[in-house]
Design an enzyme around this catalytic site. Structure first.
Site, mmCIF file in Angstrom:
data_model
loop_
_atom_site.group_PDB
_atom_site.id
_atom_site.type_symbol
_atom_site.label_atom_id
_atom_site.label_comp_id
_atom_site.label_asym_id
_atom_site.label_seq_id
_atom_site.Cartn_x
_atom_site.Cartn_y
_atom_site.Cartn_z
ATOM 1 N N ARG A 39 0.849 -1.202 0.000
ATOM 2 C CA ARG A 39 0.000 0.000 0.000
ATOM 3 C C ARG A 39 0.884 1.252 0.000
ATOM 4 O O ARG A 39 0.614 2.226 -0.686
ATOM 5 C CB ARG A 39 -0.957 0.012 1.209
ATOM 6 C CG ARG A 39 -1.664 1.355 1.348
ATOM 7 C CD ARG A 39 -2.878 1.361 2.270
ATOM 8 N NE ARG A 39 -2.766 0.516 3.432
ATOM 9 C CZ ARG A 39 -1.994 0.749 4.505
ATOM 10 N NH1 ARG A 39 -1.225 1.829 4.559
ATOM 11 N NH2 ARG A 39 -1.979 -0.095 5.520
ATOM 12 N N TYR A 84 -16.838 16.292 -15.774
ATOM 13 C CA TYR A 84 -17.283 14.901 -15.630
ATOM 14 C C TYR A 84 -18.306 14.832 -14.484
ATOM 15 O O TYR A 84 -18.056 15.365 -13.384
ATOM 16 C CB TYR A 84 -16.070 14.014 -15.343
ATOM 17 C CG TYR A 84 -16.472 12.621 -14.965
ATOM 18 C CD1 TYR A 84 -17.282 11.857 -15.816
ATOM 19 C CD2 TYR A 84 -16.063 12.043 -13.772
ATOM 20 C CE1 TYR A 84 -17.681 10.578 -15.472
ATOM 21 C CE2 TYR A 84 -16.446 10.760 -13.426
ATOM 22 C CZ TYR A 84 -17.253 10.036 -14.273
ATOM 23 O OH TYR A 84 -17.641 8.779 -13.924
ATOM 24 N N ASP A 102 -7.864 18.844 -14.563
ATOM 25 C CA ASP A 102 -8.130 17.469 -14.986
ATOM 26 C C ASP A 102 -7.692 17.368 -16.451
ATOM 27 O O ASP A 102 -8.310 17.956 -17.336
ATOM 28 C CB ASP A 102 -9.625 17.158 -14.823
ATOM 29 C CG ASP A 102 -9.953 15.705 -15.138
ATOM 30 O OD1 ASP A 102 -9.246 15.115 -15.982
ATOM 31 O OD2 ASP A 102 -10.916 15.178 -14.557
ATOM 32 N N LYS A 105 -8.526 6.228 -19.190
ATOM 33 C CA LYS A 105 -8.843 6.746 -20.510
ATOM 34 C C LYS A 105 -7.629 6.669 -21.440
ATOM 35 O O LYS A 105 -7.164 5.594 -21.729
ATOM 36 C CB LYS A 105 -9.402 8.163 -20.358
ATOM 37 C CG LYS A 105 -10.530 8.267 -19.290
ATOM 38 C CD LYS A 105 -11.726 7.468 -19.669
ATOM 39 C CE LYS A 105 -12.857 7.341 -18.669
ATOM 40 N NZ LYS A 105 -12.815 7.885 -17.360
HETATM 41 N N1 PLP Z 1 -12.172 12.906 -15.020
HETATM 42 C C1 PLP Z 1 -12.714 12.781 -16.237
HETATM 43 C C2 PLP Z 1 -12.568 13.897 -17.234
HETATM 44 C C3 PLP Z 1 -13.422 11.615 -16.567
HETATM 45 O O1 PLP Z 1 -13.962 11.507 -17.796
HETATM 46 C C4 PLP Z 1 -13.534 10.582 -15.600
HETATM 47 C C5 PLP Z 1 -14.279 9.346 -15.900
HETATM 48 O O2 PLP Z 1 -15.003 9.251 -16.882
HETATM 49 C C6 PLP Z 1 -12.968 10.772 -14.335
HETATM 50 C C7 PLP Z 1 -12.276 11.937 -14.088
HETATM 51 C C8 PLP Z 1 -13.076 9.722 -13.269
HETATM 52 O O3 PLP Z 1 -12.216 8.673 -13.541
HETATM 53 P P1 PLP Z 1 -12.490 7.138 -13.132
HETATM 54 O O4 PLP Z 1 -13.710 6.684 -13.898
HETATM 55 O O5 PLP Z 1 -11.232 6.451 -13.536
HETATM 56 O O6 PLP Z 1 -12.726 7.111 -11.659
#
Ligand code: PLP
Length: 391
Positions: free
Chosen positions: A61, A114, A186, A211
């Site tokens: 961890r 998101y 992000d 992604k």
């Molecule tokens: N940020 C963006 C722009 C996303 O599109 C997503 C998920 O679709 C996330 C964060 C969250 O990521 P995760 O699904 O890996 O938890």
């Protein structure tokens, strides 16, 4: 080499993004010479006497060699001091929020983001006393107006999910700094190959490595990358204390995906440009959202801060929500599914799928909106599939 690429640790032997993507954090294995880092599927490590750690590892961890390889790689690609790998993008975001905020602190969040990020802040963090307000982050005056004395974070997603809005990262960094807040970007939609927020003044980069970084729709993961050593230590403390780390196999899959990130992003961007052009000329399409189109309101800012415009395209169709759902159902090569950033093309209806949790809020998306994750298949096959689905 661009200015952005020159930001990473100068002690590294190579500078160019493509070479770092394949090699940073990944010396051939000392024991066997294996040219990729082994999957250290292990929880604990033998100590040579109490506290006598070989190589610094005591419990997975806290640290694991496969995860370390990924974390070093992430730091190099984003030009940061430290990368931290998590079990998901939301786990990374949760760690960031709980590290930097205490009850009464305030976050500015974008009006297009998101849905899960919005849900985490508005439904989870709020219960612990975190305050938030929504602003159009493409509008500097709107962000300034949303600031409060206890604003600790300005959160930006650029390009944004699902409306492909563009925020000027350098301008937001100035606003956040002046307000005594930190700028979080992000960078999931762009990836560090297309955009490097730390070099533009951001304090923290967030990724859903699920992604483009993973790139093959086969892993869930997240990351934080920071430039400041003190902040890195605070986040690393909380990563261990909270425990939502990336497992060794997941870290290995993301590392493997990253090796081809540059060539994939070039192809995603080229294919998405053709798709956006086709949609822009289609009589059944009422609006196209792609920062590469000259008419996009963020085109100039995107051209300034991105190498290319990425693989995500959204559009609205004539006929409302039912028409949009029907197009999603008729597509064949574009697979109907959530997520994005894999080699295969995906289509989805954000209002009923990825962004359903934003219904009724300032982040609600139009019902006639369709989002595409344009993959790296032959572009003529993709254009033919969309033409059929729209007919
Ligand atoms: N940020 C963006 C722009 C996303 O599109 C997503 C998920 O679709 C996330 C964060 C969250 O990521 P995760 O699904 O890996 O938890």
């Amino acid at each position: 080499m661009t200015d952005q690429e020159s930001q990473h640790d100068p002690s590294r032997r190579f500078e160019s993004f493509e070479t770092l993507a394949i090699h940073a954090g990944q010396e051939p294995d000392a024991l066997t010479g294996a040219v990729v880092p082994p999957i250290y599927q292990v929880s604990t490590y033998k100590q040579d006497g109490v506290g006598g750690l070989r190589g610094g590892y005591e419990y997975s961890r806290s640290a694991n060699p496969t995860r370390t390889a990924l974390e070093e790689n992430l730091a190099a690609l984003e030009g940061g001091r430290r990368g931290l790998a998590f079990a998901s993008g939301l786990a990374a975001e949760d760690c960031l929020l709980r590290t930097l905020l205490v009850p009464g602190d305030h976050v500015v969040i974008p009006n297009d983001a998101y849905g899960g990020t919005f849900r985490l802040i508005s439904k989870v963090a709020e219960r612990w006393g975190v305050e938030w307000s929504v602003a159009d982050t493409s509008d500097a005056a709107a962000v300034r107006a949303a600031l409060r004395p206890r604003t600790k974070l300005v959160w930006v997603e650029t390009p944004s999910n699902p409306l492909l809005g563009i925020t000027d990262i350098a301008a937001m960094a100035d606003i956040a700094r002046t307000a005594g807040a930190r700028l979080v970007v992000d960078n999931t939609f762009a990836s560090p190959y297309l955009q490097q927020p730390l070099a533009l003044g951001a304090d923290v980069v967030v990724h859903s490595t699920t992604k483009y970084m993973g790139g093959h729709s086969d892993v869930i993961g997240g990351a934080l990358v920071v430039g400041d050593a003190g902040l890195a230590d605070e986040l690393a403390f909380h990563q261990n204390a909270m425990g939502a780390v990336a497992g060794p196999f997941d870290a290995w899959l993301v590392l493997r995906g990253i090796k081809t990130l540059a060539v994939r992003m070039d192809r995603h961007s080229a294919n998405a440009t053709r798709v956006a052009e086709l949609l822009a000329a289609h009589p059944k399409v009422t609006q196209v959202f792609y920062p590469g189109l000259p008419g996009h309101p963020g085109h100039e800012v995107a051209a300034k801060q991105m190498r290319a415009f990425g693989g995500m395209v959204s559009f609205r169709v004539a006929g409302g929500e039912e028409a949009a759902v029907a197009v999603c159902d008729r597509a064949e090569l574009f697979t109907l599914g959530e997520s994005l950033g894999g080699v295969e093309s995906l289509i989805e209806h954000p209002g009923r799928m990825t962004h359903a949790s934003a219904a009724g809020s300032a982040l609600e998306v139009p019902g006639d909106l369709i989002r595409l994750s344009v993959g790296i298949e032959a572009v003529d096959d993709l254009l033919a599939d969309l033409t059929r689905a729209l007919a």
